[in-house]
Design a protein around this motif. Sequence first.
Motif, PDB file in Angstrom:
ATOM      1  N   GLY A 195     -37.109 -43.339  -7.552  1.00 37.27           N
ATOM      2  CA  GLY A 195     -38.398 -42.682  -7.405  1.00 37.27           C
ATOM      3  C   GLY A 195     -38.904 -42.772  -5.979  1.00 37.27           C
ATOM      4  N   SER A 196     -38.889 -43.991  -5.434  1.00 40.07           N
ATOM      5  CA  SER A 196     -39.367 -44.179  -4.061  1.00 40.07           C
ATOM      6  C   SER A 196     -38.520 -43.371  -3.102  1.00 40.07           C
ATOM      7  CB  SER A 196     -39.306 -45.665  -3.710  1.00 40.07           C
ATOM      8  OG  SER A 196     -39.846 -46.443  -4.751  1.00 40.07           O
ATOM      9  N   PHE A 197     -37.211 -43.457  -3.324  1.00 40.42           N
ATOM     10  CA  PHE A 197     -36.298 -42.697  -2.455  1.00 40.42           C
ATOM     11  C   PHE A 197     -36.680 -41.227  -2.477  1.00 40.42           C
ATOM     12  CE2 PHE A 197     -32.601 -39.945  -2.258  1.00 40.42           C
ATOM     13  CZ  PHE A 197     -32.072 -40.288  -1.030  1.00 40.42           C
ATOM     14  N   ALA A 198     -36.811 -40.688  -3.702  1.00 43.03           N
ATOM     15  CA  ALA A 198     -37.114 -39.258  -3.838  1.00 43.03           C
ATOM     16  C   ALA A 198     -38.423 -38.936  -3.135  1.00 43.03           C
ATOM     17  CB  ALA A 198     -37.198 -38.888  -5.311  1.00 43.03           C
ATOM     18  N   MET A 199     -39.419 -39.776  -3.379  1.00 44.12           N
ATOM     19  CA  MET A 199     -40.743 -39.502  -2.812  1.00 44.12           C
ATOM     20  C   MET A 199     -40.688 -39.522  -1.286  1.00 44.12           C
ATOM     21  SD  MET A 199     -44.208 -40.929  -4.251  1.00 44.12           S
ATOM     22  CE  MET A 199     -43.884 -39.881  -5.642  1.00 44.12           C
ATOM     23  N   GLY A 200     -40.024 -40.531  -0.742  1.00 43.53           N
ATOM     24  CA  GLY A 200     -39.912 -40.605   0.709  1.00 43.53           C
ATOM     25  C   GLY A 200     -39.225 -39.387   1.272  1.00 43.53           C
ATOM     26  N   ALA A 201     -38.082 -39.064   0.680  1.00 42.60           N
ATOM     27  CA  ALA A 201     -37.325 -37.908   1.166  1.00 42.60           C
ATOM     28  C   ALA A 201     -38.166 -36.649   1.036  1.00 42.60           C
ATOM     29  CB  ALA A 201     -36.034 -37.775   0.382  1.00 42.60           C
ATOM     30  N   ALA A 202     -38.855 -36.527  -0.112  1.00 49.04           N
ATOM     31  CA  ALA A 202     -39.640 -35.313  -0.356  1.00 49.04           C
ATOM     32  C   ALA A 202     -40.693 -35.139   0.728  1.00 49.04           C
ATOM     33  CB  ALA A 202     -40.296 -35.399  -1.721  1.00 49.04           C
ATOM     34  N   THR A 203     -41.482 -36.191   0.962  1.00 47.59           N
ATOM     35  CA  THR A 203     -42.541 -36.063   1.974  1.00 47.59           C
ATOM     36  C   THR A 203     -41.928 -35.708   3.308  1.00 47.59           C
ATOM     37  OG1 THR A 203     -43.231 -38.076   0.897  1.00 47.59           O
ATOM     38  CG2 THR A 203     -44.746 -37.101   2.498  1.00 47.59           C
ATOM     39  N   GLY A 204     -40.797 -36.356   3.608  1.00 48.56           N
ATOM     40  CA  GLY A 204     -40.136 -36.038   4.864  1.00 48.56           C
ATOM     41  C   GLY A 204     -39.819 -34.560   4.947  1.00 48.56           C
ATOM     42  N   VAL A 205     -39.272 -34.026   3.859  1.00 51.75           N
ATOM     43  CA  VAL A 205     -38.896 -32.611   3.865  1.00 51.75           C
ATOM     44  C   VAL A 205     -40.131 -31.730   3.995  1.00 51.75           C
ATOM     45  CG1 VAL A 205     -37.969 -30.766   2.434  1.00 51.75           C
ATOM     46  CG2 VAL A 205     -36.770 -32.934   2.579  1.00 51.75           C
ATOM     47  N   VAL A 206     -41.190 -32.094   3.263  1.00 49.36           N
ATOM     48  CA  VAL A 206     -42.425 -31.303   3.356  1.00 49.36           C
ATOM     49  C   VAL A 206     -42.908 -31.270   4.797  1.00 49.36           C
ATOM     50  CG1 VAL A 206     -44.863 -31.250   2.720  1.00 49.36           C
ATOM     51  CG2 VAL A 206     -43.135 -31.748   0.997  1.00 49.36           C
ATOM     52  N   THR A 207     -42.965 -32.472   5.421  1.00 53.67           N
ATOM     53  CA  THR A 207     -43.393 -32.528   6.818  1.00 53.67           C
ATOM     54  C   THR A 207     -42.513 -31.624   7.653  1.00 53.67           C
ATOM     55  OG1 THR A 207     -43.694 -34.853   6.318  1.00 53.67           O
ATOM     56  CG2 THR A 207     -44.154 -34.140   8.585  1.00 53.67           C
ATOM     57  N   ALA A 208     -41.213 -31.705   7.379  1.00 50.85           N
ATOM     58  CA  ALA A 208     -40.277 -30.879   8.149  1.00 50.85           C
ATOM     59  C   ALA A 208     -40.618 -29.405   7.978  1.00 50.85           C
ATOM     60  CB  ALA A 208     -38.855 -31.142   7.679  1.00 50.85           C
ATOM     61  N   LEU A 209     -40.906 -29.018   6.736  1.00 48.16           N
ATOM     62  CA  LEU A 209     -41.231 -27.607   6.490  1.00 48.16           C
ATOM     63  C   LEU A 209     -42.492 -27.204   7.245  1.00 48.16           C
ATOM     64  CD1 LEU A 209     -40.385 -27.002   2.740  1.00 48.16           C
ATOM     65  CD2 LEU A 209     -39.500 -25.809   4.738  1.00 48.16           C
ATOM     66  N   ILE A 210     -43.543 -28.032   7.110  1.00 47.95           N
ATOM     67  CA  ILE A 210     -44.794 -27.721   7.817  1.00 47.95           C
ATOM     68  C   ILE A 210     -44.514 -27.586   9.310  1.00 47.95           C
ATOM     69  CG2 ILE A 210     -47.046 -28.623   8.485  1.00 47.95           C
ATOM     70  CD1 ILE A 210     -47.274 -29.902   5.777  1.00 47.95           C
ATOM     71  N   SER A 211     -43.838 -28.604   9.823  1.00 47.67           N
ATOM     72  CA  SER A 211     -43.592 -28.589  11.273  1.00 47.67           C
ATOM     73  C   SER A 211     -42.740 -27.390  11.638  1.00 47.67           C
ATOM     74  CB  SER A 211     -42.866 -29.869  11.672  1.00 47.67           C
ATOM     75  OG  SER A 211     -41.642 -29.944  10.958  1.00 47.67           O
ATOM     76  N   PHE A 212     -41.799 -27.064  10.742  1.00 47.25           N
ATOM     77  CA  PHE A 212     -40.923 -25.921  11.032  1.00 47.25           C
ATOM     78  C   PHE A 212     -41.749 -24.656  11.164  1.00 47.25           C
ATOM     79  CE2 PHE A 212     -38.260 -22.402   9.426  1.00 47.25           C
ATOM     80  CZ  PHE A 212     -37.281 -22.447  10.390  1.00 47.25           C
ATOM     81  N   SER A 213     -42.717 -24.507  10.250  1.00 47.87           N
ATOM     82  CA  SER A 213     -43.470 -23.247  10.247  1.00 47.87           C
ATOM     83  C   SER A 213     -44.559 -23.243  11.313  1.00 47.87           C
ATOM     84  CB  SER A 213     -44.103 -23.025   8.873  1.00 47.87           C
ATOM     85  OG  SER A 213     -44.792 -24.210   8.504  1.00 47.87           O
ATOM     86  N   LEU A 214     -45.106 -24.431  11.636  1.00 40.60           N
ATOM     87  CA  LEU A 214     -46.254 -24.447  12.554  1.00 40.60           C
ATOM     88  C   LEU A 214     -45.873 -24.781  13.983  1.00 40.60           C
ATOM     89  CD1 LEU A 214     -49.231 -26.124  10.702  1.00 40.60           C
ATOM     90  CD2 LEU A 214     -48.598 -23.724  10.881  1.00 40.60           C
ATOM     91  N   PHE A 215     -45.064 -25.839  14.124  1.00 38.86           N
ATOM     92  CA  PHE A 215     -44.977 -26.475  15.434  1.00 38.86           C
ATOM     93  C   PHE A 215     -44.426 -25.568  16.507  1.00 38.86           C
ATOM     94  CE2 PHE A 215     -45.049 -31.108  13.871  1.00 38.86           C
ATOM     95  CZ  PHE A 215     -46.328 -30.889  13.431  1.00 38.86           C
ATOM     96  N   THR A 216     -43.705 -24.530  16.101  1.00 40.91           N
ATOM     97  CA  THR A 216     -43.245 -23.622  17.156  1.00 40.91           C
ATOM     98  C   THR A 216     -44.466 -23.108  17.907  1.00 40.91           C
ATOM     99  OG1 THR A 216     -43.103 -22.143  15.269  1.00 40.91           O
ATOM    100  CG2 THR A 216     -41.037 -22.780  16.347  1.00 40.91           C
ATOM    101  N   LYS A 217     -45.538 -22.809  17.123  1.00 47.38           N
ATOM    102  CA  LYS A 217     -46.757 -22.334  17.786  1.00 47.38           C
ATOM    103  C   LYS A 217     -47.617 -23.511  18.215  1.00 47.38           C
ATOM    104  CE  LYS A 217     -46.044 -19.077  14.230  1.00 47.38           C
ATOM    105  NZ  LYS A 217     -46.172 -19.099  12.755  1.00 47.38           N
ATOM    106  N   LEU A 218     -47.431 -24.612  17.529  1.00 40.53           N
ATOM    107  CA  LEU A 218     -48.276 -25.779  17.789  1.00 40.53           C
ATOM    108  C   LEU A 218     -47.884 -26.461  19.093  1.00 40.53           C
ATOM    109  CD1 LEU A 218     -50.583 -26.943  16.125  1.00 40.53           C
ATOM    110  CD2 LEU A 218     -49.012 -28.607  15.210  1.00 40.53           C
TER     111      LEU A 218
END
Lengths: 701, 701
Positions: free
Chosen positions: B330-353
């Motif tokens: 569970g912890s593993f999944a949660m950690g990985a998940a948040t990491g991926v979410v952050t990656a997605l956000i950063s992927f979509s935003l940070f180019t402009k950010l």
Amino acid sequence: ASGRGWAIAPAVTPPPRAKQALRRAAPRCAAGDRAGAAARGEAAARPVALEEEIVSEKAAEESHRQDSANLLIFILLLTLTILTIWLFKHRRARFLHETGLAMIYGVLMGVILRYGIHVPSDVNNVTLSCQVQTSPATLLVNVSGKYYEYTLKGEISPHELNNVQDNEMLRKVTFDPEVFFNILLPPIIFYAGYSLKRRHFFRNLGSILAYAFLGTAISCFVIGSIMYGCVALMKVTGQLGGDFYFTDCLLFGAIVSATDPVTVLAIFHELQVDVELYALLFGESVLNDAVAIVLSSSIVAYQPAGDNSHTFDVTAMFKSIGIFLGIFSGSFAMGAATGVVTALISFSLFTKLREFPLLETGLFFLMSWSTFLLAEACGFTGVVAVLFCGITQAHYTYNNLSTESQHRTKQLFELLNFLAENFIFSYMGLTLFTFQNHDFNPTFIVGAFFAIFLGRAANIYPLSFLLNLGRRNKIGTNLQHMMMFAGLRGAMAFALAIRDTATYARQMMFSTTLLIVFFTVWVFGGGTTAMLSCLHIRVGVDSDQEHLGVPESERRSTKAESAWLFRLWYNFDHNYLKPLLTHSGPPLTTTLPSCCGPVARCLTSPQAYENQEQLKDDDSDLILNDGDISLTYGDSTVNADSITSSGTSRRIVGNSSEDALDRELAFGDHELVIRGTRLVLPMDDSEPPSSLVDSARHGPA
Amino acid sequence: ASGRGWAIAPAVTPPPRAKQALRRAAPRCAAGDRAGAAARGEAAARPVALEEEIVSEKAAEESHRQDSANLLIFILLLTLTILTIWLFKHRRARFLHETGLAMIYGVLMGVILRYGIHVPSDVNNVTLSCQVQTSPATLLVNVSGKYYEYTLKGEISPHELNNVQDNEMLRKVTFDPEVFFNILLPPIIFYAGYSLKRRHFFRNLGSILAYAFLGTAISCFVIGSIMYGCVALMKVTGQLGGDFYFTDCLLFGAIVSATDPVTVLAIFHELQVDVELYALLFGESVLNDAVAIVLSSSIVAYQPAGDNSHTFDVTAMFKSIGIFLGIFSGSFAMGAATGVVTALISFSLFTKLREFPLLETGLFFLMSWSTFLLAEACGFTGVVAVLFCGITQAHYTYNNLSTESQHRTKQLFELLNFLAENFIFSYMGLTLFTFQNHDFNPTFIVGAFFAIFLGRAANIYPLSFLLNLGRRNKIGTNLQHMMMFAGLRGAMAFALAIRDTATYARQMMFSTTLLIVFFTVWVFGGGTTAMLSCLHIRVGVDSDQEHLGVPESERRSTKAESAWLFRLWYNFDHNYLKPLLTHSGPPLTTTLPSCCGPVARCLTSPQAYENQEQLKDDDSDLILNDGDISLTYGDSTVNADSITSSGTSRRIVGNSSEDALDRELAFGDHELVIRGTRLVLPMDDSEPPSSLVDSARHGPA
């Protein structure tokens, strides 16, 4: 920074130690006396204890889980804010600043928490009826022979008794007010000091001090007396539901007299508003935070002798004034002292420490923080101490840091400041609904808005008039109007108001302050851009260009204006402190009288000479702009080289420091940049669009 | 970060809210009913209330002052440590690592606090004798009609009743254990994950997992059973003073099975020890922290049904195993998940950010932190989640950050890690004297040392033997001895031990763990350098050089060895995840089957193509070293250019990813650096003398 937030949860919930205590409670019963308990323990009485233990474990986990959830709410609020800020920055939208935004999100979340969530009440609470008259901080309860220590958490009004759990939840979210003073304010204030525009600050020192000290005092008393009239009116009309003394009114005056730099200055910076105005507003709002906080605590300390309390008492008043001066000067001294100590340590170590920026940064951070703690431990005001510590650090220590550490520290405090700020503002929004003892009184609120308006006016216009008598470059009426308009209330006012919401008066003050902050931040903050344009205040000014543009005469005048105040200090600083505490500045050998030549030589760091050399080369560009400076450098370098013939050095020093002052006033930043002395500030930078570009520019390519 | 530390004070002292409550307590009495109270209030009953108020004000200030002082102690300890570390680094002294140093200072300070300071006892405490049978977490006390809420702080043994204040002081210093898990561990663990040497980690994934999971389990059970024997002996000789069950022994096993990377690896890094050994030790110690924490909590959860507690129960055991798997995954999944979410956000935003590194850093930081909170709120293990979140962030999100933010985040977490680490170690030293329920039992201690030795041996040697059957490049006996020797216990063991010191057994375990940590850190940590030389382990290896040196055959073999485990995952990651989540990696258009060409085209970021182009240019230097790679790049760039003719792309992809794996294994870092994909790690750097040089090198010139 990560940890910061966590501070909140433990602070507001039954202290986690309790969880452990719970665990402890049960097994001890089983353990019994130490000798043969192991044998018995297993057989007898164990299940019960075990059961209890499990129950309490569950309770502990539950509460911990809730803490995490609560904190998560704030983190998500911040994340949301950041994402929207990005959107705004991207769209260049200025009608609403990030802080206003954070507040809106806070309000929404507050509504949800207040009306959306219901926590089932817990059977675990026990009501004791006992005959103690006071409610002590610590309570020792004798439970069947074992003593348990309890700490006072707060009073509960009888009608809340049935839904303690809900209040519990809300109280958890509205965390302890001390957190603001101990965790959230320090980084903000420190950063303000650390990022102070020293050159413009010093050029307008006189005016800034006038606004900050006299101005705040004036507005405090104006607001105080207006509010007292207002309260009297309420008493007549029978709206008043509790005690409300003149001291309370004064306290309110002190609370709402602290103006907030954040919102307006962010916009000013983005638009590159006239530097004069910027310097005045920034300097004032930074200092009057310090003034307001000390003022309020000395008003609280106003305790007339004898029974006739809250009547006017001269001795008590003088005592308060004494306290004000004492705390302020004490905090000032402490902050400056720690700054100097750090500078000394860094001066002696960091030349060799250069290899380890992590250590530098860590040390710098810890020292700055210990200033706060030290001041608090000594009974001074940590926040004020931190402010002046920040200024000192920026002035001295910063020069001894390696370039790497300079950026690390700057970025670190920038981040802390950013997070703390947005946290406070989103929290403000939250408290509008989660705070349980709100007391909105129309009369009081209307009166308060009227009062802060008048108070601000009584601060700005008369003082500006008086100052203009002294200043050669007058503060224009449009600038005055802008300063009037820019008087937002923010983090400090809120923190002061929430610090103590015990009495009826304080609660009413808190609720009103909250409204004032919302209104000023949303309306004034939002209207800044419009106001600037309709007041015809010039924007898009490159601070350095503006300076090269200043005619000689005016520069002399500004010098004359500011000189009387800090020429003495400046000379001392430039000739003795800088060389002693930093690796920049002229070598002591040139500044000290010839008699102490040897001392000077051993105290001066080798780099100082290099700097001197640098000076000569790097100022070629200045020479183009200004003749006498090239001259100055001429002979100052001469006497740098001819240290041996230091019979004449004194006179030359006189000159060179004079002219250095000149340069400081006129081309300060240029020169300092060259000497590597200047704190490269986000705010102090002349490149659009925002401070971040600045750091990006300095960041590794 | 400033805030972090402050977290401690509120957590361990009577919650500051109490201070306010005190203030609140008094005036309310005066206020009376709301109507005309103002009028009466002034005349009657006011002085008393006022007096009370003043008293309580004083008390509150006093306690606040003490908090500040306590925290100041720690800050000064850290400062002192940093200064001495600097001295050591300057003198290149290796006999004692900074962590060991911090502990020494802590011990000294502990002695002073314990025997040097005496707090006068306070009359303000009231002892109630009442008939409640349990000691609830929350207590509602009815004081003359008003209800006050009290929270349980802990039990006090009767003989301590007279000097509550002293214990108060000591308890304040020995703050709440939860603080470790909620404030100090997360940054350390996150940094460990964030700075994981991915290439070497993956190359030895099999072995590392074996050591971390099997190994920890083995040593846990070995230690557990030895300790049980030891406890039985104590029971016979009548030394046992309380309950001590087999589960307790197992728990102890789990606690001391977590090895600490800090000390040894710091030295390894400084000496540039053989990368294999480094990777094995680092990977093991990072993962087994996670394993140990979950293991211990699942052992605690072992609750046999019915009255016959602490007897063996199959269902309960399976339940525990289930919990272990559940929490961990569970912890593993949660950690990985948040990491991926952050990656997605950063992927979509940070180019402009990109323009706003402050926002990026803030967002990155908040997201990483919310992982921890989320996991805790869901009842998983936050620390474990944070570890895997760190790894994911380093693998994906990091690539989407602007260079500026990459350095900011790295430096931020570096600093947090540094401070938290030294804080924990100096705190360990402190607790040796300030912790009040120590229970040192010679038999138990001797047994424990014997046990951890055997446990470590039973972990390393058999597993290494088995692994060597599979591995082509064997783990040499000298490496095995070194791993045996390097099994220090540190922060995690301490945090696990102090988390719950309620029962007699736990107290004894805590005291013993403390000694084990001291011994291992001082003796093993200090002896590392000597051990390395006497085991003839080669030092001064440049990880990259070492790699170019590896003969083709061996690289194939290591590839084969690691491939079976993660080739599948690697291909998936390289072909689909990387392109989806980051701006590096091959464009999806080349990796997806031709059918979903349009989808691929719209999902692929423009930079991906650029990266491809870059690949071609930047790998010129690699081509010199290795033929088949230039070949690879040849056709991978070919198919990058000929996207339209993607009928054949599948096959080529197969190849290119194959070879990419090749490169990842062999030249991973090189290539990644070039693609800007690689996390430039302090530890991952090959330049002496320390990680800091690295960041300095990347810092602005």
